[in-house]
Design a protein around this motif. Sequence first.
Motif, PDB file in Angstrom:
ATOM      1  N   LYS A  20       0.811  -1.216   0.000  1.00  0.00           N
ATOM      2  CA  LYS A  20       0.000   0.000   0.000  1.00  0.00           C
ATOM      3  C   LYS A  20       0.850   1.274   0.000  1.00  0.00           C
ATOM      4  N   ASP A  21       2.094   1.158   0.438  1.00  0.00           N
ATOM      5  CA  ASP A  21       2.968   2.332   0.489  1.00  0.00           C
ATOM      6  C   ASP A  21       3.799   2.495  -0.773  1.00  0.00           C
ATOM      7  N   SER A  22       3.647   1.570  -1.700  1.00  0.00           N
ATOM      8  CA  SER A  22       4.443   1.622  -2.923  1.00  0.00           C
ATOM      9  C   SER A  22       3.675   2.305  -4.046  1.00  0.00           C
ATOM     10  N   ILE A  23       4.254   3.381  -4.551  1.00  0.00           N
ATOM     11  CA  ILE A  23       3.632   4.067  -5.692  1.00  0.00           C
ATOM     12  C   ILE A  23       3.593   3.124  -6.886  1.00  0.00           C
ATOM     13  N   ALA A  24       4.678   2.373  -7.084  1.00  0.00           N
ATOM     14  CA  ALA A  24       4.736   1.465  -8.232  1.00  0.00           C
ATOM     15  C   ALA A  24       3.615   0.439  -8.158  1.00  0.00           C
ATOM     16  N   PHE A  25       3.448  -0.186  -7.010  1.00  0.00           N
ATOM     17  CA  PHE A  25       2.413  -1.209  -6.881  1.00  0.00           C
ATOM     18  C   PHE A  25       1.031  -0.593  -7.034  1.00  0.00           C
ATOM     19  N   MET A  26       0.815   0.521  -6.373  1.00  0.00           N
ATOM     20  CA  MET A  26      -0.519   1.132  -6.432  1.00  0.00           C
ATOM     21  C   MET A  26      -0.841   1.636  -7.832  1.00  0.00           C
ATOM     22  N   LEU A  27       0.144   2.188  -8.523  1.00  0.00           N
ATOM     23  CA  LEU A  27      -0.081   2.631  -9.901  1.00  0.00           C
ATOM     24  C   LEU A  27      -0.464   1.447 -10.778  1.00  0.00           C
ATOM     25  N   SER A  28       0.282   0.372 -10.626  1.00  0.00           N
ATOM     26  CA  SER A  28       0.036  -0.809 -11.436  1.00  0.00           C
ATOM     27  C   SER A  28      -1.336  -1.393 -11.121  1.00  0.00           C
ATOM     28  N   ARG A  29      -1.643  -1.462  -9.823  1.00  0.00           N
ATOM     29  CA  ARG A  29      -2.910  -2.043  -9.391  1.00  0.00           C
ATOM     30  C   ARG A  29      -4.095  -1.183  -9.803  1.00  0.00           C
ATOM     31  N   VAL A  30      -4.035   0.103  -9.518  1.00  0.00           N
ATOM     32  CA  VAL A  30      -5.151   0.995  -9.841  1.00  0.00           C
ATOM     33  C   VAL A  30      -5.282   1.135 -11.358  1.00  0.00           C
ATOM     34  N   GLY A  31      -4.153   1.169 -12.056  1.00  0.00           N
ATOM     35  CA  GLY A  31      -4.203   1.252 -13.504  1.00  0.00           C
ATOM     36  C   GLY A  31      -4.906   0.056 -14.104  1.00  0.00           C
ATOM     37  N   ALA A  32      -4.597  -1.123 -13.600  1.00  0.00           N
ATOM     38  CA  ALA A  32      -5.248  -2.335 -14.106  1.00  0.00           C
ATOM     39  C   ALA A  32      -6.732  -2.318 -13.769  1.00  0.00           C
ATOM     40  N   SER A  33      -7.050  -1.822 -12.593  1.00  0.00           N
ATOM     41  CA  SER A  33      -8.448  -1.764 -12.180  1.00  0.00           C
ATOM     42  C   SER A  33      -9.239  -0.810 -13.066  1.00  0.00           C
ATOM     43  N   VAL A  34      -8.669   0.349 -13.329  1.00  0.00           N
ATOM     44  CA  VAL A  34      -9.344   1.325 -14.193  1.00  0.00           C
ATOM     45  C   VAL A  34      -9.493   0.768 -15.598  1.00  0.00           C
ATOM     46  N   ALA A  35      -8.454   0.071 -16.079  1.00  0.00           N
ATOM     47  CA  ALA A  35      -8.528  -0.518 -17.415  1.00  0.00           C
ATOM     48  C   ALA A  35      -9.656  -1.536 -17.487  1.00  0.00           C
ATOM     49  N   GLU A  36      -9.839  -2.273 -16.407  1.00  0.00           N
ATOM     50  CA  GLU A  36     -10.940  -3.240 -16.361  1.00  0.00           C
ATOM     51  C   GLU A  36     -12.291  -2.556 -16.413  1.00  0.00           C
ATOM     52  N   GLN A  37     -12.417  -1.520 -15.617  1.00  0.00           N
ATOM     53  CA  GLN A  37     -13.673  -0.771 -15.619  1.00  0.00           C
ATOM     54  C   GLN A  37     -13.950  -0.196 -16.999  1.00  0.00           C
TER      55      GLN A  37
ATOM     56  N   ARG B  29      -2.660   3.828 -18.721  1.00  0.00           N
ATOM     57  CA  ARG B  29      -1.435   3.809 -19.510  1.00  0.00           C
ATOM     58  C   ARG B  29      -0.200   3.752 -18.617  1.00  0.00           C
ATOM     59  N   VAL B  30      -0.130   4.632 -17.627  1.00  0.00           N
ATOM     60  CA  VAL B  30       1.040   4.677 -16.753  1.00  0.00           C
ATOM     61  C   VAL B  30       1.099   3.417 -15.898  1.00  0.00           C
ATOM     62  N   GLY B  31      -0.063   2.932 -15.480  1.00  0.00           N
ATOM     63  CA  GLY B  31      -0.079   1.705 -14.698  1.00  0.00           C
ATOM     64  C   GLY B  31       0.487   0.539 -15.479  1.00  0.00           C
ATOM     65  N   ALA B  32       0.088   0.437 -16.757  1.00  0.00           N
ATOM     66  CA  ALA B  32       0.600  -0.646 -17.605  1.00  0.00           C
ATOM     67  C   ALA B  32       2.098  -0.487 -17.819  1.00  0.00           C
ATOM     68  N   ILE B 160      -5.042  -7.462  -3.377  1.00  0.00           N
ATOM     69  CA  ILE B 160      -5.217  -8.073  -4.688  1.00  0.00           C
ATOM     70  C   ILE B 160      -4.923  -7.081  -5.800  1.00  0.00           C
ATOM     71  N   HIS B 161      -4.136  -7.540  -6.739  1.00  0.00           N
ATOM     72  CA  HIS B 161      -3.789  -6.724  -7.894  1.00  0.00           C
ATOM     73  C   HIS B 161      -4.561  -7.286  -9.087  1.00  0.00           C
ATOM     74  N   PRO B 162      -5.552  -6.543  -9.576  1.00  0.00           N
ATOM     75  CA  PRO B 162      -6.425  -7.067 -10.633  1.00  0.00           C
ATOM     76  C   PRO B 162      -5.649  -7.496 -11.876  1.00  0.00           C
ATOM     77  N   GLY B 163      -4.544  -6.847 -12.128  1.00  0.00           N
ATOM     78  CA  GLY B 163      -3.779  -7.200 -13.313  1.00  0.00           C
ATOM     79  C   GLY B 163      -3.108  -8.543 -13.191  1.00  0.00           C
ATOM     80  N   LEU B 164      -2.860  -8.950 -11.979  1.00  0.00           N
ATOM     81  CA  LEU B 164      -2.201 -10.238 -11.761  1.00  0.00           C
ATOM     82  C   LEU B 164      -3.214 -11.341 -11.592  1.00  0.00           C
ATOM     83  N   ALA B 165      -4.446 -10.958 -11.438  1.00  0.00           N
ATOM     84  CA  ALA B 165      -5.505 -11.924 -11.229  1.00  0.00           C
ATOM     85  C   ALA B 165      -6.630 -11.568 -12.145  1.00  0.00           C
TER      86      ALA B 165
END
Lengths: 174, 174
Positions: A20-37, B29-32, B160-165
């Motif tokens: 939760k404290d990692s910008i990299a992880f949160m960017l990747s996670r939230v980015g994937a979530s938004v892409a899904e939406q 985009r940045v998340g990916a 949970i990271h949606p991109g990984l799951a």
Amino acid sequence: MADPKKITDAPGPLEMEGAKDSIAFMLSRVGASVAEQFAASMSEHGLVPRQFLVLNLISAHEGESQTAISASIGVAKSRMVSVIDELESKKLVERRVNPFDRRQHALFLTKAGRELRDRARESAAELEERIRGLLSASGAKSLLDSLHKVAEIDDTPPGIHPGLAKKLHMEDPH
Amino acid sequence: MADPKKITDAPGPLEMEGAKDSIAFMLSRVGASVAEQFAASMSEHGLVPRQFLVLNLISAHEGESQTAISASIGVAKSRMVSVIDELESKKLVERRVNPFDRRQHALFLTKAGRELRDRARESAAELEERIRGLLSASGAKSLLDSLHKVAEIDDTPPGIHPGLAKKLHMEDPH
DNA sequence: TATTGTTATACTCTATAACTATA
DNA sequence: TATAGTTATAGAGTATAACAATA
């Protein structure tokens, strides 16, 4: 702790420390979530995200070739064939022969294509508003600014979305 | 503009209007992009991102079962088999029989697993620092804060990271 | 009867290389 | 010779169902 543990109760989701404290992880996670939406939102119009992108690119650059479009979103030209095939079968896009170079297909939107583009854009705008609703006005501005800065982490041209060059998940109940 | 256009010079990447102003697009985009950088970083250790995640989960929850780990990252238990297989073949993870329930495999890191976990974490920290280097200290704090807010857009549990799951919601086991 | 780990299978997405027709 | 669009094929990743051992 070197022994197997007895699972006594429902453990709930195990968490990873520090994520939760990692910008990299949160960017990747939230980015994937938004892409899904976004993918779910586009699927209501019978589109996958890449098709929405192609629709908008053709809209802004009518008469361009398949290869020009495919290069702009960073996918192989061979993959563009089925994308355009499907858009054309739905009467959203037209292939015309380019009289200046008869190898090329000049791409154009049909009336139905422009209408679907507009409706899909409205859905995209709704998602955008849903996200901005979670932020203050200054927070949204600051977030967008930070995203542009972090986008410099690689040299991907501004129009290219690395995630769309690969697969985007479409929700599938069951 | 209703005619095919003569392509006179190298057009450069065609751009899509409005994309840069969209938080949704930029987040996606940045998340990916960050996910790609992270994957590249992990590959230097012979790991894919999911394996790094599993390594950290086992590290924080030693003795847990494969099903518990797989549920925590939102993947089917059948997919966990090959993930653990590979980690075990590299002597990073051990499967032990859980004496309290002999159907389960209790998962543990080996010494080599803990060492690789630490090295991979260093790489992750380097990426984190590379990103933070593009931002001011207050900008980083504000970005992380915004990301937590936008993360509320779906009800994915924090770990949970949606991109990984692929599958987001775990069925209640009834 | 239910659950854990496993296997098998089908399906989707992707990358790559050829092929054609034009240039 | 090179390029635009197309086709074919093989590989990777995934979802799903079924199975044996155990509860």
